[in-house]
Design a protein around this motif. Structure first.
Motif, PDB file in Angstrom:
ATOM      1  N   THR A   1      -6.474  -6.065  -6.804  1.00  0.00           N
ATOM      2  CA  THR A   1      -6.901  -7.335  -5.734  1.00  0.00           C
ATOM      3  C   THR A   1      -7.628  -7.053  -4.962  1.00  0.00           C
ATOM      4  O   THR A   1      -8.037  -7.377  -4.051  1.00  0.00           O
ATOM      5  N   GLY A   2      -6.325  -6.135  -4.473  1.00  0.00           N
ATOM      6  CA  GLY A   2      -6.561  -5.944  -3.001  1.00  0.00           C
ATOM      7  C   GLY A   2      -7.794  -4.824  -2.777  1.00  0.00           C
ATOM      8  O   GLY A   2      -8.426  -4.978  -1.665  1.00  0.00           O
ATOM      9  N   ILE A   3      -8.173  -4.780  -3.499  1.00  0.00           N
ATOM     10  CA  ILE A   3      -9.244  -3.144  -3.348  1.00  0.00           C
ATOM     11  C   ILE A   3     -10.698  -4.542  -3.803  1.00  0.00           C
ATOM     12  O   ILE A   3     -11.191  -3.880  -2.705  1.00  0.00           O
ATOM     13  N   LEU A   4     -10.640  -5.512  -4.261  1.00  0.00           N
ATOM     14  CA  LEU A   4     -11.637  -6.478  -4.685  1.00  0.00           C
ATOM     15  C   LEU A   4     -11.778  -6.848  -2.946  1.00  0.00           C
ATOM     16  O   LEU A   4     -12.927  -7.645  -2.922  1.00  0.00           O
ATOM     17  N   ARG A   5     -10.501  -7.285  -2.486  1.00  0.00           N
ATOM     18  CA  ARG A   5     -10.706  -8.088  -1.325  1.00  0.00           C
ATOM     19  C   ARG A   5     -10.746  -7.684   0.015  1.00  0.00           C
ATOM     20  O   ARG A   5     -11.120  -7.969   1.282  1.00  0.00           O
ATOM     21  N   GLY A   6     -10.070  -6.394   0.052  1.00  0.00           N
ATOM     22  CA  GLY A   6     -10.039  -5.805   1.249  1.00  0.00           C
ATOM     23  C   GLY A   6      -8.214  -5.178   1.602  1.00  0.00           C
ATOM     24  O   GLY A   6      -8.411  -4.995   2.998  1.00  0.00           O
ATOM     25  N   VAL A   7      -7.785  -6.074   1.125  1.00  0.00           N
ATOM     26  CA  VAL A   7      -6.373  -6.919   2.077  1.00  0.00           C
ATOM     27  C   VAL A   7      -5.651  -6.969   0.574  1.00  0.00           C
ATOM     28  O   VAL A   7      -5.587  -7.498  -0.097  1.00  0.00           O
TER      29      VAL A   7
ATOM     30  N   VAL B   1      -5.297   6.508  -3.876  1.00  0.00           N
ATOM     31  CA  VAL B   1      -6.004   4.535  -4.223  1.00  0.00           C
ATOM     32  C   VAL B   1      -4.579   4.141  -4.354  1.00  0.00           C
ATOM     33  O   VAL B   1      -4.875   3.121  -4.546  1.00  0.00           O
ATOM     34  N   ALA B   2      -3.759   5.036  -4.112  1.00  0.00           N
ATOM     35  CA  ALA B   2      -1.683   4.540  -4.414  1.00  0.00           C
ATOM     36  C   ALA B   2      -1.919   3.377  -2.965  1.00  0.00           C
ATOM     37  O   ALA B   2      -0.974   2.423  -2.728  1.00  0.00           O
ATOM     38  N   ASP B   3      -2.484   3.622  -1.821  1.00  0.00           N
ATOM     39  CA  ASP B   3      -2.242   3.049  -1.036  1.00  0.00           C
ATOM     40  C   ASP B   3      -2.509   1.400  -0.598  1.00  0.00           C
ATOM     41  O   ASP B   3      -3.738   1.407  -1.297  1.00  0.00           O
ATOM     42  N   ALA B   4      -1.579   0.965  -0.471  1.00  0.00           N
ATOM     43  CA  ALA B   4      -2.423  -0.162  -0.839  1.00  0.00           C
ATOM     44  C   ALA B   4      -3.003  -1.087   0.126  1.00  0.00           C
ATOM     45  O   ALA B   4      -4.089  -2.110  -0.061  1.00  0.00           O
TER      46      ALA B   4
ATOM     47  N   ARG C   1     -13.437   1.519   4.215  1.00  0.00           N
ATOM     48  CA  ARG C   1     -14.552   1.019   4.465  1.00  0.00           C
ATOM     49  C   ARG C   1     -14.432   1.968   5.681  1.00  0.00           C
ATOM     50  O   ARG C   1     -15.745   2.555   5.914  1.00  0.00           O
ATOM     51  N   VAL C   2     -12.470   1.843   6.737  1.00  0.00           N
ATOM     52  CA  VAL C   2     -13.371   2.295   8.078  1.00  0.00           C
ATOM     53  C   VAL C   2     -13.827   3.760   8.278  1.00  0.00           C
ATOM     54  O   VAL C   2     -14.396   3.661   8.790  1.00  0.00           O
ATOM     55  N   ARG C   3     -13.080   3.950   6.919  1.00  0.00           N
ATOM     56  CA  ARG C   3     -13.199   5.929   7.606  1.00  0.00           C
ATOM     57  C   ARG C   3     -14.354   6.423   6.926  1.00  0.00           C
ATOM     58  O   ARG C   3     -14.963   7.154   8.092  1.00  0.00           O
ATOM     59  N   TYR C   4     -15.349   5.169   6.285  1.00  0.00           N
ATOM     60  CA  TYR C   4     -16.504   5.715   6.034  1.00  0.00           C
ATOM     61  C   TYR C   4     -17.875   4.999   6.104  1.00  0.00           C
ATOM     62  O   TYR C   4     -18.462   5.523   6.029  1.00  0.00           O
ATOM     63  N   ALA C   5     -17.410   4.608   6.955  1.00  0.00           N
ATOM     64  CA  ALA C   5     -18.135   3.499   7.599  1.00  0.00           C
ATOM     65  C   ALA C   5     -19.734   4.247   8.544  1.00  0.00           C
ATOM     66  O   ALA C   5     -19.111   5.120   9.656  1.00  0.00           O
TER      67      ALA C   5
END
Length: 117
Positions: free
Chosen positions: A108-114, A45-48, A55-59
């Protein structure tokens, strides 16, 4: 839904669980309020880019697929046996008034995905 907030002061990269909704996937995995979430699956979760990588890994994996959760509870680091569960609504994420600037960017990154650098 489960409420989480950014890293607590002095804990780089963790996400603190504030509340776990009864009957939720987090509750079924054994997540407790006060736990610090360190990894979801194999994504730190520390990954930016945590949200996008997750989402990519588990989609496309079916609901109920294994999804280990690594949490810090007190002085112990635990691996909880979570499962992938798709919900109609997103988790409620609350703002921690004591969050560092880095924690705010991570949230913010988690919420927006970036993440803005």
């Amino acid at each position: 839904s489960t409420r989480i907030t950014g890293p607590p002061p002095g804990t780089a990269g963790a996400i603190r669980v504030i509340e776990v909704a009864p009957g939720s996937a987090a509750a079924a995995a054994g997540v407790r309020a006060g736990d610090e979430l360190l990894k979801v699956g194999d994504i730190d979760v520390a990954d930016a880019n945590f949200g996008a990588k997750l989402r990519v890994r588990y989609a496309g994996r079916p609901s109920g697929s294994p999804l280990p959760l690594i949490v810090k509870r007190g002085t112990e680091t635990l691996t909880l046996n979570g499962v992938l569960a798709y919900a109609a609504s997103a988790p409620r994420i609350g703002e921690d008034p004591a969050a560092s600037a880095r924690a705010i960017r991570l949230r913010t990154g988690i919420l927006r995905g970036v993440v803005d650098k």
